[in-house]
Design an enzyme around this catalytic site. Structure first.
Site, mmCIF file in Angstrom:
data_model
loop_
_atom_site.group_PDB
_atom_site.id
_atom_site.type_symbol
_atom_site.label_atom_id
_atom_site.label_comp_id
_atom_site.label_asym_id
_atom_site.label_seq_id
_atom_site.Cartn_x
_atom_site.Cartn_y
_atom_site.Cartn_z
ATOM 1 N N SER A 26 0.842 -1.195 0.000
ATOM 2 C CA SER A 26 0.000 0.000 0.000
ATOM 3 C C SER A 26 0.875 1.241 0.000
ATOM 4 O O SER A 26 2.069 1.177 0.292
ATOM 5 C CB SER A 26 -0.917 0.004 1.227
ATOM 6 N N GLY A 27 0.278 2.375 -0.381
ATOM 7 C CA GLY A 27 1.019 3.646 -0.417
ATOM 8 C C GLY A 27 0.038 4.785 -0.279
ATOM 9 O O GLY A 27 -1.128 4.556 0.066
ATOM 10 N N PHE A 29 -1.309 6.420 -2.585
ATOM 11 C CA PHE A 29 -2.328 6.324 -3.640
ATOM 12 C C PHE A 29 -3.476 5.408 -3.230
ATOM 13 O O PHE A 29 -4.591 5.554 -3.694
ATOM 14 C CB PHE A 29 -1.677 5.747 -4.914
ATOM 15 N N GLY A 30 -3.216 4.394 -2.412
ATOM 16 C CA GLY A 30 -4.197 3.353 -2.113
ATOM 17 C C GLY A 30 -3.467 2.054 -1.787
ATOM 18 O O GLY A 30 -2.443 2.087 -1.096
ATOM 19 N N LYS A 47 -4.726 -2.698 -8.322
ATOM 20 C CA LYS A 47 -4.438 -1.477 -7.554
ATOM 21 C C LYS A 47 -5.764 -0.779 -7.279
ATOM 22 O O LYS A 47 -6.551 -0.553 -8.213
ATOM 23 C CB LYS A 47 -3.519 -0.597 -8.396
ATOM 24 N N ASP A 137 8.985 9.277 -12.745
ATOM 25 C CA ASP A 137 9.147 8.753 -11.382
ATOM 26 C C ASP A 137 9.881 7.417 -11.405
ATOM 27 O O ASP A 137 9.477 6.460 -10.740
ATOM 28 C CB ASP A 137 7.788 8.633 -10.679
#
Ligand code: ADE
Length: 352
Positions: A26-27, A29-30, A47, A137
């Site tokens: 997880s991060g 973003f979700g 995701k 990125d």
């Protein structure tokens, strides 16, 4: 359930097609889960991004740009769908974990192994650039591995990507500070930079981290968070990095690194230059470069751009609010603050 956090309802429960196998990671973003397609038995990574405000322009670009890429060194996009609570992006599952974990576990890689990964990274990135997509990125965490004995690299995240035809030229400061090229740090409102050349810088940072097991522009003695960032930015702008004497790296390897980590983007080595560099060419399987000259057809039954756009818009409209979300553009403000402080202290003069 994660320690100290309330259980969240499972977004795939009752879904007609996909069932959850396990959580992956997880991060901000979700989160990502491993799921099975009940129809075919295939496993996929899914995701999940909460519907509503979290469905930003970055999410839309991520999907639109990822969707058009078909390459062995890019996690394959499959489809998007909605649940009542989430926008879900289905993609190829890369079972070998990410390169950050891999490099940390090995405390840095031997030069030959670093070259093996770097060769693949460059081929994957060259393909993205040929398809008109800049990544913005590139980092170890966004590079996954498959389960082969000599793992294959899979670039997986297009959250900050831009398409040269369908989106404006890169001008904002997005990405991960440790990997940002000098011209990205120095960009100002209304100015643009070449995203392809900035991506090459980030590949140089990745090569350094693979070899050394540490970031090139960070020092362990930098303690306080804000000071740490300011010092790192100064070092990036002055290209102030060293390879510790304890790290074994050949002169060819150091030469390539010194041609990538060049502050002036016009003087930085290009992907073609990397392809022709002696260090890069060593042990390169024949035909690798030519692979990118054959454009792969899109997978059969690929969702149309219109369908994807419709789903993203629907996900944005019907939303559930969630506190604590960190908007991606905050990287920009974060660095602006650090830059303001630096100029206040008079500690930086790029035109030195
Ligand atoms: N984490 C994020 N995306 C993933 C993927 N495609 N495979 C495995 N783990 C992931």
């Amino acid at each position: 359930m994660q320690r100290g956090q309330p259980a969240r309802p499972e977004p795939l429960s009752g879904h007609p097609r996909y069932e959850k196998i396990k959580d992956l990671n997880s991060g901000t973003f979700g989160f990502v889960q491993l799921a099975r397609d009940k129809l075919t038995g295939e496993t996929w990574a899914v995701k999940f991004i909460e519907r509503g405000d979290k469905i930003t322009k970055y999410v839309e670009r991520e999907i639109i740009n990822h969707r058009c890429l078909v390459h062995p060194h890019i996690v394959q996009f499959r489809e998007v769908f909605l649940t009542p609570t989430h926008l879900c992006i289905v993609m190829e599952y890369a079972p070998g974990g990410d390169m950050f974990e891999y490099v940390v576990k090995k405390n840095g890689l031997r030069e030959d192994e670093a070259r093996w990964f770097f060769q693949q990274l460059i081929v994957g990135l060259d393909y993205c650039h040929r398809m008109g997509v800049v990544n913005r990125d590139i980092k170890l965490e966004n590079t996954l591995l498959d389960s082969s004995p000599r793992p294959l690299v899979k670039i997986c995240d297009f959250g900050y990507s831009k398409h040269e035809k369908f989106q404006s030229a890169p001008g904002s400061r997005v990405g991960t500070p440790a990997y940002l090229a000098p011209e990205v740090i120095l960009t100002t409102k209304g100015k643009t930079y070449d995203g392809k050349i900035a991506d090459i810088w980030s590949c140089g940072v990745m090569l350094y981290v693979m070899l050394v097991g540490a970031y090139p522009f960070e020092r362990p003695e930098d303690k306080h968070d804000n000071q740490k960032l300011q010092k790192m930015i100064q070092r990036i702008l002055h290209v102030d990095y060293h390879i510790p004497p304890s790290v074994r790296a050949s002169d060819d390897c150091k030469d390539l690194l010194s041609k990538i980590l060049v502050a002036d983007p016009a003087k930085r080595i290009t992907i073609d230059g990397i392809y022709n560099h002696r260090w890069y060419l060593k042990g390169l399987p024949p035909g690798v470069r030519e692979m990118n000259e054959r454009v792969q057809p899109p997978p059969e039954g690929l969702q149309s751009v219109e369908e994807v756009t419709r789903l993203v818009e629907e996900a944005r409209r019907v939303g559930v609010g969630a506190p604590g979300y960190v908007n991606p553009v905050e990287t920009d403000e974060y660095i602006d603050d650090a830059m303001d402080n630096m100029y206040d202290e008079g500690s930086l003069d790029y035109n030195d």
